[in-house]
Design an enzyme around this catalytic site. Structure first.
Site, mmCIF file in Angstrom:
data_model
loop_
_atom_site.group_PDB
_atom_site.id
_atom_site.type_symbol
_atom_site.label_atom_id
_atom_site.label_comp_id
_atom_site.label_asym_id
_atom_site.label_seq_id
_atom_site.Cartn_x
_atom_site.Cartn_y
_atom_site.Cartn_z
ATOM 1 N N GLU A 139 -2.336 -7.393 7.359
ATOM 2 C CA GLU A 139 -1.129 -7.217 8.157
ATOM 3 C C GLU A 139 -1.275 -7.999 9.461
ATOM 4 O OE1 GLU A 139 1.881 -6.987 8.288
ATOM 5 O OE2 GLU A 139 2.319 -4.909 7.749
ATOM 6 N N HIS A 168 0.827 -1.207 0.000
ATOM 7 C CA HIS A 168 0.000 0.000 0.000
ATOM 8 C C HIS A 168 0.860 1.255 0.000
ATOM 9 C CE1 HIS A 168 0.884 0.998 4.207
ATOM 10 N NE2 HIS A 168 0.799 -0.294 4.454
#
Length: 322
Positions: free
Chosen positions: A134, A22
């Protein structure tokens, strides 16, 4: 360490994976200075910064210029705000205009972004998958919102694979171990083979990428192992993998490089330079083949903080047959 020579595999056994970390999130600004800043509730499901959106715009221009946007069959995103914003910003359609035959991928000002709505027209399908999130737990920036909230912000993204509306995987006082994250990453890699799509973009996180890829390449030259694990940590960087299915789930990684320099015979300039640096042992198996690697057009300079660089690395996941 010895490296095996080149191998041939049926094309229908291949998937091309484009891995993207990202763009810069709000939590990264302070978190990069002081890791404990990630513990602040202020950064719950952090959105992209303005610099992050600039990184998205740069990568979007690149994937369109090189033709990658037309080849992607599917976009998979971790269901957190920063990855969803990155995914639709890079691989989504143009600005959205009200119409009845297509939902927007992202509504205007999603996550206080100040950005216009993004159309789903002329873009691949998008799905959110929890397996590529994550680390679970402790850090508020890694806790997701309710799926119902995301469905309002990203109407054209498919969230049907997420089983619960609330985030039951995130625990306030228990952080997922690296071993658990690695196992989840390998499960995700195996799950990809249940998909029919051949060319897939995956927008995820640095921790997920590092620990998942670190499970590969142990039977390769140490230089290759280092390349596998250390080249995806820059924001909004895209690297290309080719995954091969030989009906087993044990993988081995061998590096080979897509580059944009001109060929000299069958040996690229990059390989010759590597030989001068004493890396002959690593590259020799590739120099013996007559196969030509396809040149991939990509920027020759870094753009802002996106770290595109002059080459893409393509890691060939070769399954070890039993």
């Amino acid at each position: 360490m010895d490296c095996p020579g080149p191998s041939l595999f049926p094309l229908h056994r291949c998937k091309t994976l484009h891995l993207v970390r990202h763009a810069q999130g709000m939590h990264n600004v302070e978190g990069d200075k002081n890791y404990k800043a990630c513990l602040s509730p202020e950064y719950f499901d952090a959105q992209l910064t303005q610099l992050g959106w600039q990184q998205v715009d740069n990568l979007r221009r690149h994937v369109r210029t090189c033709g990658l946007s037309k080849r992607i069959d599917l976009v998979i995103a971790s269901p957190l705000l920063r990855t969803l914003q990155t995914a639709v910003g890079v691989f989504g359609g143009d600005s959205y205009t009200d119409r009845t035959d297509a939902l927007p991928l992202m509504v205007a000002n999603a996550g206080n972004s100040g950005r216009a709505a993004i159309s789903s027209l002329n873009s691949p399908p998008f799905i959110a998958v929890e397996l590529c999130r994550e680390h679970f737990g402790v850090h508020p920036c890694d806790k997701r919102r309710n799926v119902s909230d995301y469905q309002f912000l990203f109407p054209a993204i498919d969230f049907s694979l997420i089983e619960t509306d609330e985030d039951v995987l995130w625990k306030a006082n228990v952080r997922e171990t690296t071993e658990e994250l690695t196992a989840r990453g390998l499960k995700f890699m195996n799950w990809l083979w249940t998909r029919k799509e051949k060319e897939i973009a995956i927008v995820t996180h640095s921790g997920f990428l590092f620990h998942t890829l670190n499970a590969f390449g142990n039977d390769c030259n140490p230089l290759v192992k280092k390349e596998i694990c250390n080249r995806l940590l820059s924001f909004c960087r895209i690297l290309q993998f080719c995954s091969l299915d030989l009906l087993t789930t044990t993988y081995s990684l061998f590096l080979f490089i897509i580059f944009q320099q001109k060929w000299s015979g069958n040996v690229p300039f990059l390989f010759k330079s590597a030989l001068k640096r004493g890396e002959k042992e690593m590259l020799e198996p590739f120099l013996s083949t007559k196969f030509k690697l396809k040149a991939h057009a990509c920027p020759t300079t870094y753009i802002n903080d996106c770290s595109f660089g002059p080459l893409f690395l393509c890691f060939l996941l070769l399954c070890c047959g039993l």
